[in-house]
Design a protein around this motif. Sequence first.
Motif, PDB file in Angstrom:
ATOM      1  N   THR A 231       0.836  -1.197   0.000  1.00  0.00           N
ATOM      2  CA  THR A 231       0.000   0.000   0.000  1.00  0.00           C
ATOM      3  C   THR A 231       0.870   1.246   0.000  1.00  0.00           C
ATOM      4  O   THR A 231       2.000   1.228   0.493  1.00  0.00           O
ATOM      5  N   THR A 232       0.327   2.318  -0.557  1.00  0.00           N
ATOM      6  CA  THR A 232       1.021   3.612  -0.546  1.00  0.00           C
ATOM      7  C   THR A 232       0.598   4.446   0.651  1.00  0.00           C
ATOM      8  O   THR A 232       1.076   5.566   0.827  1.00  0.00           O
ATOM      9  N   ASN A 233      -0.291   3.931   1.470  1.00  0.00           N
ATOM     10  CA  ASN A 233      -0.811   4.640   2.636  1.00  0.00           C
ATOM     11  C   ASN A 233      -0.101   4.136   3.888  1.00  0.00           C
ATOM     12  O   ASN A 233      -0.352   3.026   4.348  1.00  0.00           O
ATOM     13  N   LEU A 234       0.796   4.948   4.445  1.00  0.00           N
ATOM     14  CA  LEU A 234       1.587   4.507   5.597  1.00  0.00           C
ATOM     15  C   LEU A 234       0.703   4.210   6.799  1.00  0.00           C
ATOM     16  O   LEU A 234       0.923   3.218   7.513  1.00  0.00           O
ATOM     17  N   SER A 235      -0.303   5.042   7.038  1.00  0.00           N
ATOM     18  CA  SER A 235      -1.197   4.816   8.164  1.00  0.00           C
ATOM     19  C   SER A 235      -1.887   3.463   8.048  1.00  0.00           C
ATOM     20  O   SER A 235      -1.979   2.707   9.026  1.00  0.00           O
ATOM     21  N   PHE A 236      -2.346   3.127   6.845  1.00  0.00           N
ATOM     22  CA  PHE A 236      -3.021   1.845   6.630  1.00  0.00           C
ATOM     23  C   PHE A 236      -2.044   0.686   6.770  1.00  0.00           C
ATOM     24  O   PHE A 236      -2.382  -0.359   7.333  1.00  0.00           O
ATOM     25  N   LEU A 237      -0.815   0.845   6.263  1.00  0.00           N
ATOM     26  CA  LEU A 237       0.196  -0.208   6.393  1.00  0.00           C
ATOM     27  C   LEU A 237       0.428  -0.540   7.868  1.00  0.00           C
ATOM     28  O   LEU A 237       0.443  -1.712   8.270  1.00  0.00           O
ATOM     29  N   ILE A 238       0.596   0.502   8.682  1.00  0.00           N
ATOM     30  CA  ILE A 238       0.824   0.292  10.121  1.00  0.00           C
ATOM     31  C   ILE A 238      -0.407  -0.344  10.759  1.00  0.00           C
ATOM     32  O   ILE A 238      -0.295  -1.241  11.605  1.00  0.00           O
ATOM     33  N   GLU A 239      -1.584   0.116  10.341  1.00  0.00           N
ATOM     34  CA  GLU A 239      -2.826  -0.429  10.888  1.00  0.00           C
ATOM     35  C   GLU A 239      -2.961  -1.923  10.607  1.00  0.00           C
ATOM     36  O   GLU A 239      -3.314  -2.705  11.497  1.00  0.00           O
ATOM     37  N   VAL A 240      -2.656  -2.332   9.367  1.00  0.00           N
ATOM     38  CA  VAL A 240      -2.768  -3.748   9.018  1.00  0.00           C
ATOM     39  C   VAL A 240      -1.712  -4.567   9.772  1.00  0.00           C
ATOM     40  O   VAL A 240      -2.002  -5.660  10.275  1.00  0.00           O
ATOM     41  N   ALA A 241      -0.491  -4.038   9.868  1.00  0.00           N
ATOM     42  CA  ALA A 241       0.559  -4.740  10.618  1.00  0.00           C
ATOM     43  C   ALA A 241       0.145  -4.918  12.072  1.00  0.00           C
ATOM     44  O   ALA A 241       0.338  -5.993  12.671  1.00  0.00           O
ATOM     45  N   ALA A 242      -0.439  -3.870  12.658  1.00  0.00           N
ATOM     46  CA  ALA A 242      -0.890  -3.954  14.047  1.00  0.00           C
ATOM     47  C   ALA A 242      -2.081  -4.903  14.184  1.00  0.00           C
ATOM     48  O   ALA A 242      -2.168  -5.676  15.149  1.00  0.00           O
ATOM     49  N   HIS A 243      -2.994  -4.846  13.218  1.00  0.00           N
ATOM     50  CA  HIS A 243      -4.151  -5.758  13.206  1.00  0.00           C
ATOM     51  C   HIS A 243      -3.689  -7.214  13.245  1.00  0.00           C
ATOM     52  O   HIS A 243      -4.185  -8.015  14.046  1.00  0.00           O
ATOM     53  N   GLU A 244      -2.743  -7.545  12.377  1.00  0.00           N
ATOM     54  CA  GLU A 244      -2.283  -8.931  12.325  1.00  0.00           C
ATOM     55  C   GLU A 244      -1.472  -9.303  13.564  1.00  0.00           C
ATOM     56  O   GLU A 244      -1.507 -10.456  14.008  1.00  0.00           O
ATOM     57  N   TRP A 245      -0.749  -8.329  14.146  1.00  0.00           N
ATOM     58  CA  TRP A 245      -0.040  -8.624  15.401  1.00  0.00           C
ATOM     59  C   TRP A 245      -1.046  -8.938  16.506  1.00  0.00           C
ATOM     60  O   TRP A 245      -0.805  -9.835  17.331  1.00  0.00           O
ATOM     61  N   ILE A 246      -2.179  -8.225  16.520  1.00  0.00           N
ATOM     62  CA  ILE A 246      -3.213  -8.510  17.514  1.00  0.00           C
ATOM     63  C   ILE A 246      -3.697  -9.951  17.379  1.00  0.00           C
ATOM     64  O   ILE A 246      -3.920 -10.650  18.376  1.00  0.00           O
ATOM     65  N   HIS A 247      -3.856 -10.427  16.142  1.00  0.00           N
ATOM     66  CA  HIS A 247      -4.246 -11.830  15.951  1.00  0.00           C
ATOM     67  C   HIS A 247      -3.198 -12.764  16.559  1.00  0.00           C
ATOM     68  O   HIS A 247      -3.547 -13.761  17.210  1.00  0.00           O
ATOM     69  N   ASN A 248      -1.920 -12.473  16.341  1.00  0.00           N
ATOM     70  CA  ASN A 248      -0.862 -13.295  16.940  1.00  0.00           C
ATOM     71  C   ASN A 248      -0.911 -13.222  18.459  1.00  0.00           C
ATOM     72  O   ASN A 248      -0.748 -14.238  19.151  1.00  0.00           O
ATOM     73  N   PHE A 249      -1.145 -12.029  18.992  1.00  0.00           N
ATOM     74  CA  PHE A 249      -1.281 -11.828  20.442  1.00  0.00           C
ATOM     75  C   PHE A 249      -2.432 -12.671  20.978  1.00  0.00           C
ATOM     76  O   PHE A 249      -2.300 -13.364  21.998  1.00  0.00           O
ATOM     77  N   LEU A 250      -3.574 -12.650  20.289  1.00  0.00           N
ATOM     78  CA  LEU A 250      -4.745 -13.393  20.758  1.00  0.00           C
ATOM     79  C   LEU A 250      -4.583 -14.891  20.582  1.00  0.00           C
ATOM     80  O   LEU A 250      -5.154 -15.682  21.346  1.00  0.00           O
ATOM     81  N   THR A 251      -3.812 -15.319  19.565  1.00  0.00           N
ATOM     82  CA  THR A 251      -3.618 -16.744  19.335  1.00  0.00           C
ATOM     83  C   THR A 251      -2.925 -17.420  20.516  1.00  0.00           C
ATOM     84  O   THR A 251      -3.069 -18.631  20.715  1.00  0.00           O
TER      85      THR A 251
END
Length: 426
Positions: A231-251
Amino acid sequence: MKKIIPFPRLLALLIIALTLLFTPGSLPRLPSTPYEQARVFTRSIEFDYVAWGARASLDKLRQIALGASHYLSEDQQKQVVMEYIDLVSQSVHLEAQIEQIYSEPSITDPQNFSIPWRDQLSQVQSRLKKTAPLAESILQQQISLTLRDLDLSALGQPIPPVLFQVTELPKALIISPRSVIRQDAFVSLEANLPLDQITGLEEQIARQMDVSALVEDVGGIGMYPTMIIRTTNLSFLIEVAAHEWIHNFLTLRPLGWNYDTSPELRSMNETTANLSGKEISQAVLRRFYPELLPKPQPAPSGTLSAAPIESPPSEPVFDFRAEMHTTRLKADELLAAGKIEEAEAYMEERRQLFLQNGYRIRKLNQAYFAFHGAYADVPGGAAGEDPVGPAVVALREKSPSLAAFLRRIAWITSLDDLQQAVSAPD
């Protein structure tokens, strides 16, 4: 800026363990399940998570061993990340130009005509290949520091460590019954399947299994390292990276363990990750990229007694979320009444309405709502009247911090428990 001290050997073992833990599809399934029935049609075109995970883990281990981001100042780190975003933007723009050349009937020899653009794209991609690993390392470090600030770390490190790679993502095959909106199967397919093969697969599965089928793009996959969309949107890139980290945290906790137990728990997981990803992204921007945050709007000038300025009436704006919400409610109503064909005809009629208003939805069916309805952090939309999203949002609102919210919801394993947590006195 304080640095997170790397532990190469410990991290190497941890990466290997987590890669195996978070690799999708590692558990055997009974042949009678919709998942196994769908795989009869998809085995030859399924995404190879094991091979991808092995390559990505080696890449991350090399980055950790080099530790290049730790030798850069904060300003230098920001320059690298912004250069990476600019290179991605250039690449996307050039790819679009080349695609346009090949689709233009008046250009008889697009191969030769497009040489200047293809040469330029090759140069940009070469620079991008060199810049991306360092930019990813920097963003991993910045997200990790922010998670520490948010009290989501142990001994200065988030667990699991933040590791992601921007990559081509697998496509998702979603299976829902026709009689009710419910995700019964999710199968990851190769990233570059042509559209004719996708539609053929959907039709074959729908016909032979008598189900609703849809192949969709995804923004990220919560394996380890996590997979993130370009993505060219830095805010969205960070958001998706954080979203997926939350999944790892919850797993690593009961809510994540039970992701596939019920539609309610899947929605609880996804809504939690959506809410948290957005909040973490904003926190990263505030600390490292404040210039990218929305500017506050100036207060209106004039006196309270001034007469309002009337503006000419304008055409009503098409509200995507409201219209999608209406569509979901009506589809649910028709399906509950056993009117399956009528519901499917209605959803196709509504798809045409979305197309007329600029929203390119290729297929709107039960599988579409089963997939998109799980992301219920914003009212309305594809979730319909699902009570899970509002309850997750309510629990976040009554929690004193993001860390307190995550530590509470991570141990909830039913909708009843969630609703009790929301209604419990503070």
